[in-house]
Design a protein around this motif. Sequence first.
Motif, mmCIF file in Angstrom:
data_model
loop_
_atom_site.group_PDB
_atom_site.id
_atom_site.type_symbol
_atom_site.label_atom_id
_atom_site.label_comp_id
_atom_site.label_asym_id
_atom_site.label_seq_id
_atom_site.Cartn_x
_atom_site.Cartn_y
_atom_site.Cartn_z
ATOM 1 N N ASN A 404 0.827 -1.211 0.000
ATOM 2 C CA ASN A 404 0.000 0.000 0.000
ATOM 3 C C ASN A 404 0.859 1.259 0.000
ATOM 4 O O ASN A 404 0.531 2.247 -0.676
ATOM 5 N N LYS A 405 1.953 1.246 0.740
ATOM 6 C CA LYS A 405 2.805 2.438 0.792
ATOM 7 C C LYS A 405 3.531 2.668 -0.534
ATOM 8 O O LYS A 405 3.717 3.813 -0.957
ATOM 9 N N VAL A 406 3.965 1.602 -1.186
ATOM 10 C CA VAL A 406 4.608 1.764 -2.486
ATOM 11 C C VAL A 406 3.606 2.291 -3.508
ATOM 12 O O VAL A 406 3.931 3.178 -4.310
ATOM 13 N N ARG A 407 2.381 1.774 -3.494
ATOM 14 C CA ARG A 407 1.350 2.284 -4.400
ATOM 15 C C ARG A 407 1.090 3.767 -4.153
ATOM 16 O O ARG A 407 0.935 4.549 -5.105
ATOM 17 N N ARG A 408 1.036 4.153 -2.879
ATOM 18 C CA ARG A 408 0.806 5.552 -2.559
ATOM 19 C C ARG A 408 1.951 6.417 -3.073
ATOM 20 O O ARG A 408 1.743 7.494 -3.637
ATOM 21 N N ALA A 409 3.176 5.941 -2.882
ATOM 22 C CA ALA A 409 4.342 6.711 -3.293
ATOM 23 C C ALA A 409 4.361 6.950 -4.797
ATOM 24 O O ALA A 409 4.793 8.007 -5.265
ATOM 25 N N LEU A 410 3.893 5.986 -5.576
ATOM 26 C CA LEU A 410 3.850 6.152 -7.029
ATOM 27 C C LEU A 410 2.955 7.323 -7.422
ATOM 28 O O LEU A 410 3.195 7.995 -8.435
ATOM 29 N N VAL A 411 1.929 7.576 -6.625
ATOM 30 C CA VAL A 411 1.003 8.674 -6.917
ATOM 31 C C VAL A 411 1.527 9.994 -6.364
ATOM 32 O O VAL A 411 1.425 11.044 -7.009
ATOM 33 N N MET A 412 2.138 9.960 -5.174
ATOM 34 C CA MET A 412 2.511 11.182 -4.474
ATOM 35 C C MET A 412 3.865 11.751 -4.881
ATOM 36 O O MET A 412 4.124 12.936 -4.721
ATOM 37 N N ALA A 413 4.758 10.903 -5.402
ATOM 38 C CA ALA A 413 6.113 11.367 -5.721
ATOM 39 C C ALA A 413 6.069 12.425 -6.823
ATOM 40 O O ALA A 413 5.351 12.297 -7.811
ATOM 41 N N THR A 414 6.869 13.478 -6.663
ATOM 42 C CA THR A 414 6.925 14.561 -7.647
ATOM 43 C C THR A 414 8.265 14.640 -8.357
ATOM 44 O O THR A 414 8.367 15.263 -9.411
ATOM 45 N N GLY A 415 9.302 14.022 -7.802
ATOM 46 C CA GLY A 415 10.612 14.023 -8.442
ATOM 47 C C GLY A 415 10.878 12.727 -9.170
ATOM 48 O O GLY A 415 9.970 11.936 -9.443
ATOM 49 N N LYS A 416 12.151 12.497 -9.471
ATOM 50 C CA LYS A 416 12.526 11.266 -10.172
ATOM 51 C C LYS A 416 12.678 10.095 -9.221
ATOM 52 O O LYS A 416 12.699 8.949 -9.646
ATOM 53 N N PHE A 417 12.805 10.403 -7.910
ATOM 54 C CA PHE A 417 12.988 9.356 -6.918
ATOM 55 C C PHE A 417 11.934 9.486 -5.828
ATOM 56 O O PHE A 417 11.482 10.594 -5.509
ATOM 57 N N ILE A 418 11.542 8.360 -5.256
ATOM 58 C CA ILE A 418 10.595 8.351 -4.139
ATOM 59 C C ILE A 418 11.327 8.770 -2.872
ATOM 60 O O ILE A 418 12.405 8.239 -2.552
#
Length: 497
Positions: A404-418
């Motif tokens: 769930n956290k990885v899925r969230r990070a894919l949506v929330m990340a704004t740069g090239k890296f999480i």
Amino acid sequence: MRIDIRVKTRLSGRAVYFSGKRRMEETVVVNELSLSSAMVSGLGSVDKETCTLNINLSPNSRVELPAQLLRSTHKNTVFRLYFPEKQALDAIWAFLRRQAPDNGSCPYCGMALQSDCSLCGTCRSPLDIMDSDYLERHLQSTFLTRLESRLPRCDSGLLLRLLSTVDQSIVGAPPALVDDEFVGTAPALREVFAMIRKAASTDMSILVLGESGTGKELTAQAIHERSQRRDQPMVVVNCAAIPGQLLESELFGYEKGAFTGAYARKAGRFELADGGTIFLDEIGELPPLLQAKLLRFLEDHTVERVGGKHGVHVDVRIIAATNCNLAAMVEQGTFRRDLYYRLNTISITLPPLRERGGDILVLAKFFLQRFGAQEQSELHGFSPAALAAISAYDWPGNVRELINKVRRALVMATGKFIEPEDLELARVAPFARHKQSSALSCSREQILDLLEQNGYCVTRAARALGVSRPTFYASMRRHGIDPSRANSVPYLPLSAS
């Protein structure tokens, strides 16, 4: 020297890639094509490392291939091609074989050939490309070269799965466990693998123990798929999700007229699983009446439908699972001792994610790669700070929480890296949410009392407190109550280390 035949073409195609969240598509011309690469023109400035190439081999034949950018000039762009499906590989090879130059030169090195030769005198490449087995021989002879070009993009977990697949194919073993929670090489997980292989070869009842999110149903599925019952159904029943008054009729079925609304005979889950496996999840939630009925079934494998007068013999293997401390529940009198011993013929204890060491990062990268591909994400990976946060976090929700956290990070990340903030690891502590305030306000003694009152079953204790199981697990650890010692009563404090 080239490892593949390369032909000059003028094939039309499309390059599909994502720029931010926008799907971009450009028309291109494929000027050169081989099994390993393609050179295209007509593509604008490319800042995307990977894309999908759609190549029209003929009016009736088109292939769609993942491609990786190798180099680019103002005129042409060269991509490495990948073949996740054999059908695409066969189509490309059929095209190359038809288009191979017949001008007296070697299709590999381009040097002039002597007449009636089977090998090029310069590069020693075989020239019998029209033979039906040529592609197979060619792939075998160039396999190491192809693999070496891919190694920089492979992590240790992927390499281990590759070696396992090859070895098991050679010795004729069943496929490796490569599903979600089973990615990794931690010693505790290897013990689980060994137990699954041993348990699959028997027909005994199995009890799977582990915290929420550790993969109990996945373990049952792996056992079933490796057993002699693999071609028969596997029926899953969550004993906690079905109200107690309905559970008996769901498990054992009922006869017409057995109760109001029973307009026709209905087979229960045990009958539906005949010849196969039934997985009883959350077995600790089974009411006392059904515990007795399940015990009778384990003794004679006979199902008696609700309202029925005659039993029906059923051939089914039982796998039960729980996150409760059944041994403690037996001592409390809330779970039948004889049923516990019947179910516990073979027990498999799944390790929580926090005890799997380096597997945590392997799993995080595995899920990022999988979900990133699904979402066509441009993310390059985790930042060093994110990797450190992942390693330091306690993961009370285990693999399910990580997903769930990885899925969230894919949506929330704004740069090239999480970053850690994208994972909610740096700024949101396990007890910071308002829904967890009730767990926060409990003292260590109150938590222990809740466990004792609910037969040391975390599911019941969490339900009594009105919080989720991961939250209750986190509260236990916060008060120095070690969830991993759930099979011993009373609970012992965590060590200082």
